[in-house]
Design a protein around this motif. Sequence first.
Motif, PDB file in Angstrom:
ATOM      1  N   TYR A   8     -11.160  -8.475 -11.467  1.00 51.13           N
ATOM      2  CA  TYR A   8     -10.839  -8.539 -10.041  1.00 51.13           C
ATOM      3  C   TYR A   8     -10.655 -10.004  -9.622  1.00 51.13           C
ATOM      4  O   TYR A   8     -11.567 -10.822  -9.779  1.00 51.13           O
ATOM      5  CB  TYR A   8     -11.971  -7.888  -9.238  1.00 51.13           C
ATOM      6  N   PRO A   9      -9.487 -10.388  -9.069  1.00 51.36           N
ATOM      7  CA  PRO A   9      -9.214 -11.790  -8.722  1.00 51.36           C
ATOM      8  C   PRO A   9      -9.854 -12.206  -7.392  1.00 51.36           C
ATOM      9  O   PRO A   9      -9.151 -12.537  -6.424  1.00 51.36           O
ATOM     10  CB  PRO A   9      -7.685 -11.822  -8.661  1.00 51.36           C
ATOM     11  N   LYS A  10     -11.176 -12.201  -7.333  1.00 49.81           N
ATOM     12  CA  LYS A  10     -11.870 -12.386  -6.052  1.00 49.81           C
ATOM     13  C   LYS A  10     -11.695 -13.767  -5.424  1.00 49.81           C
ATOM     14  O   LYS A  10     -11.961 -13.936  -4.235  1.00 49.81           O
ATOM     15  CB  LYS A  10     -13.359 -12.079  -6.208  1.00 49.81           C
ATOM     16  N   LYS A  11     -11.234 -14.750  -6.178  1.00 48.40           N
ATOM     17  CA  LYS A  11     -11.025 -16.075  -5.607  1.00 48.40           C
ATOM     18  C   LYS A  11      -9.675 -16.194  -4.893  1.00 48.40           C
ATOM     19  O   LYS A  11      -9.420 -17.184  -4.215  1.00 48.40           O
ATOM     20  CB  LYS A  11     -11.125 -17.143  -6.707  1.00 48.40           C
ATOM     21  N   PHE A  18       0.864  -1.173   0.000  1.00 54.72           N
ATOM     22  CA  PHE A  18       0.000   0.000   0.000  1.00 54.72           C
ATOM     23  C   PHE A  18       0.897   1.219   0.000  1.00 54.72           C
ATOM     24  O   PHE A  18       1.615   1.461   0.971  1.00 54.72           O
ATOM     25  CB  PHE A  18      -0.924   0.003   1.219  1.00 54.72           C
ATOM     26  N   PHE A  19       0.902   1.959  -1.087  1.00 63.04           N
ATOM     27  CA  PHE A  19       1.903   2.986  -1.335  1.00 63.04           C
ATOM     28  C   PHE A  19       3.290   2.354  -1.176  1.00 63.04           C
ATOM     29  O   PHE A  19       3.544   1.300  -1.748  1.00 63.04           O
ATOM     30  CB  PHE A  19       1.664   4.212  -0.464  1.00 63.04           C
ATOM     31  N   ALA A  20       4.195   2.935  -0.408  1.00 61.80           N
ATOM     32  CA  ALA A  20       5.579   2.437  -0.379  1.00 61.80           C
ATOM     33  C   ALA A  20       5.807   1.331   0.645  1.00 61.80           C
ATOM     34  O   ALA A  20       6.919   0.801   0.739  1.00 61.80           O
ATOM     35  CB  ALA A  20       6.532   3.596  -0.105  1.00 61.80           C
ATOM     36  N   VAL A  21       4.805   0.972   1.421  1.00 58.97           N
ATOM     37  CA  VAL A  21       4.956  -0.065   2.446  1.00 58.97           C
ATOM     38  C   VAL A  21       4.532  -1.414   1.864  1.00 58.97           C
ATOM     39  O   VAL A  21       3.367  -1.602   1.499  1.00 58.97           O
ATOM     40  CB  VAL A  21       4.129   0.271   3.707  1.00 58.97           C
ATOM     41  N   GLU A  22       5.461  -2.339   1.773  1.00 55.47           N
ATOM     42  CA  GLU A  22       5.213  -3.612   1.107  1.00 55.47           C
ATOM     43  C   GLU A  22       4.256  -4.526   1.861  1.00 55.47           C
ATOM     44  O   GLU A  22       3.497  -5.274   1.253  1.00 55.47           O
ATOM     45  CB  GLU A  22       6.548  -4.342   0.868  1.00 55.47           C
ATOM     46  N   GLU A  23       4.328  -4.481   3.195  1.00 56.81           N
ATOM     47  CA  GLU A  23       3.466  -5.365   3.994  1.00 56.81           C
ATOM     48  C   GLU A  23       2.493  -4.510   4.812  1.00 56.81           C
ATOM     49  O   GLU A  23       2.784  -4.107   5.931  1.00 56.81           O
ATOM     50  CB  GLU A  23       4.314  -6.246   4.908  1.00 56.81           C
ATOM     51  N   PRO A  41     -14.992   1.424  -7.573  1.00 56.70           N
ATOM     52  CA  PRO A  41     -14.290   2.371  -6.706  1.00 56.70           C
ATOM     53  C   PRO A  41     -14.808   3.782  -6.973  1.00 56.70           C
ATOM     54  O   PRO A  41     -15.116   4.136  -8.119  1.00 56.70           O
ATOM     55  CB  PRO A  41     -12.820   2.239  -7.155  1.00 56.70           C
ATOM     56  N   GLY A  42     -14.919   4.574  -5.919  1.00 59.14           N
ATOM     57  CA  GLY A  42     -15.436   5.923  -6.116  1.00 59.14           C
ATOM     58  C   GLY A  42     -14.999   6.892  -5.044  1.00 59.14           C
ATOM     59  O   GLY A  42     -14.456   6.506  -4.010  1.00 59.14           O
ATOM     60  N   SER A  43     -15.234   8.184  -5.315  1.00 62.62           N
ATOM     61  CA  SER A  43     -14.806   9.219  -4.374  1.00 62.62           C
ATOM     62  C   SER A  43     -15.691  10.442  -4.475  1.00 62.62           C
ATOM     63  O   SER A  43     -16.482  10.585  -5.414  1.00 62.62           O
ATOM     64  CB  SER A  43     -13.349   9.623  -4.660  1.00 62.62           C
ATOM     65  N   GLY A  44     -15.535  11.331  -3.491  1.00 57.34           N
ATOM     66  CA  GLY A  44     -16.280  12.584  -3.476  1.00 57.34           C
ATOM     67  C   GLY A  44     -15.453  13.702  -2.879  1.00 57.34           C
ATOM     68  O   GLY A  44     -15.855  14.303  -1.884  1.00 57.34           O
ATOM     69  N   PHE A  45     -14.312  13.988  -3.463  1.00 59.98           N
ATOM     70  CA  PHE A  45     -13.411  14.986  -2.902  1.00 59.98           C
ATOM     71  C   PHE A  45     -13.837  16.415  -3.249  1.00 59.98           C
ATOM     72  O   PHE A  45     -14.444  16.664  -4.284  1.00 59.98           O
ATOM     73  CB  PHE A  45     -11.979  14.760  -3.379  1.00 59.98           C
ATOM     74  N   ARG A  46     -13.459  17.332  -2.382  1.00 64.79           N
ATOM     75  CA  ARG A  46     -13.768  18.753  -2.579  1.00 64.79           C
ATOM     76  C   ARG A  46     -12.747  19.358  -3.542  1.00 64.79           C
ATOM     77  O   ARG A  46     -11.538  19.189  -3.377  1.00 64.79           O
ATOM     78  CB  ARG A  46     -13.725  19.477  -1.235  1.00 64.79           C
ATOM     79  N   ALA A  71      -6.719  -8.289  -2.586  1.00 62.36           N
ATOM     80  CA  ALA A  71      -6.413  -7.167  -1.700  1.00 62.36           C
ATOM     81  C   ALA A  71      -5.377  -6.239  -2.339  1.00 62.36           C
ATOM     82  O   ALA A  71      -5.496  -5.009  -2.274  1.00 62.36           O
ATOM     83  CB  ALA A  71      -5.917  -7.676  -0.359  1.00 62.36           C
ATOM     84  N   ALA A  72      -4.349  -6.832  -2.960  1.00 60.55           N
ATOM     85  CA  ALA A  72      -3.328  -6.025  -3.625  1.00 60.55           C
ATOM     86  C   ALA A  72      -3.926  -5.263  -4.804  1.00 60.55           C
ATOM     87  O   ALA A  72      -3.602  -4.091  -5.037  1.00 60.55           O
ATOM     88  CB  ALA A  72      -2.184  -6.925  -4.103  1.00 60.55           C
ATOM     89  N   TYR A  73      -4.816  -5.915  -5.525  1.00 58.95           N
ATOM     90  CA  TYR A  73      -5.490  -5.294  -6.670  1.00 58.95           C
ATOM     91  C   TYR A  73      -6.333  -4.110  -6.209  1.00 58.95           C
ATOM     92  O   TYR A  73      -6.292  -3.030  -6.798  1.00 58.95           O
ATOM     93  CB  TYR A  73      -6.362  -6.348  -7.349  1.00 58.95           C
ATOM     94  N   MET A  74      -7.097  -4.302  -5.139  1.00 63.19           N
ATOM     95  CA  MET A  74      -7.938  -3.222  -4.632  1.00 63.19           C
ATOM     96  C   MET A  74      -7.108  -2.072  -4.082  1.00 63.19           C
ATOM     97  O   MET A  74      -7.457  -0.895  -4.250  1.00 63.19           O
ATOM     98  CB  MET A  74      -8.871  -3.761  -3.540  1.00 63.19           C
ATOM     99  N   ASN A  75      -5.995  -2.372  -3.435  1.00 61.02           N
ATOM    100  CA  ASN A  75      -5.141  -1.309  -2.897  1.00 61.02           C
ATOM    101  C   ASN A  75      -4.651  -0.373  -3.995  1.00 61.02           C
ATOM    102  O   ASN A  75      -4.477   0.832  -3.757  1.00 61.02           O
ATOM    103  CB  ASN A  75      -3.956  -1.898  -2.136  1.00 61.02           C
ATOM    104  N   LYS A  76      -4.415  -0.900  -5.192  1.00 60.16           N
ATOM    105  CA  LYS A  76      -3.992  -0.037  -6.297  1.00 60.16           C
ATOM    106  C   LYS A  76      -5.083   0.973  -6.641  1.00 60.16           C
ATOM    107  O   LYS A  76      -4.803   2.142  -6.943  1.00 60.16           O
ATOM    108  CB  LYS A  76      -3.645  -0.881  -7.530  1.00 60.16           C
TER     109      LYS A  76
END
Length: 315
Positions: free
Chosen positions: A267-270, A219-224, A244-249, A276-281
């Motif tokens: 999405y590799p849901k199985k 997640f960003f620069a932290v591998e674990e 995925p979605g957002s609502g930023f100002r 999890a890695a895919y979603m973190n991107k």
Amino acid sequence: MNDNYVGKPAFSLSLLHPKYWGVWFGFGLLALIVNILPYFILLKLGRSLGKLGNLIGKKRVSIARRNLELAFPNKTDVEIEAFVDENLKNTGMALMETGITWFWPTWRFKRILVDKDTEVLKRLKKENRGILFCGVHALNLEVTARALAVLGMAGYGAYRPHSNPAYEFIQYRGRTRNNNKLIYRTDMKKMVRVLKKGELFFYLPDQDYGHHRSVFVPFFAVEETCTTTGTSILAYTSKSAIVPGSGFRNSNGKYEIIANEDIEPNYPKKDPEAAAAYMNKYVEKIILRAPEQWLWLHKRYKSLPDETKTNSRYL
């Protein structure tokens, strides 16, 4: 939609006990402020409140600073401090945004929304497809949740009732404006049920929820980084779309609602770890739309793969 997923707290005279007067006064004052002041004043007031963070929330400020150092190791100290300062201002504004979301009438709330790109959501709703809307803990999260409902995409959100009954009475009503509904955050069976019925479920996969139902992926620069597998569990069992979605100002003070792709086909849901890695991107992509508006005050990197080890990340 069924109203009984989380019981609506009923009013009783016990809520008027003196021990709850502080809650009533605080929210009453907030409701008054957000309804009588122009929005541009609320924006200035909220961001000014955030400047007090360095004085009254030094521990949280240090957490935000450390998170940013871990996530963006190439940033200079000067850049980190400027980032923290802006993040604190947005944290102060979050109080005003909560008041705006809970207490503004719909006609006024609509004025600060920009439906920038939600065509995918609208199409999926027309198809009666269940939608796992994956958002993030933006500081303006309350705005985003109500915005979806105001734009015609009301849904369900995971919910933890407040221990103070007066607070809970107000909070519940604030979070169910415009036909939004709530599900207890631990009740995954009901989450799957509403998705299978073709509803939208608002889910936040971006925090460290501990080792239960979690894996460690980048997640960003932290591998674990401890990351929930709840997304893949919900997606696999419900066969829902994943948006995925957002609502930023934005720079004009309006909230841009973006939900422009269904990532479910690839999405590799199985595979919980790959999922999890895919979603973190995608979570990173969302946060980078307005990184200074994300909840950096939370210890995102607090859990380690080996629970017996002391976490040196925050020492």
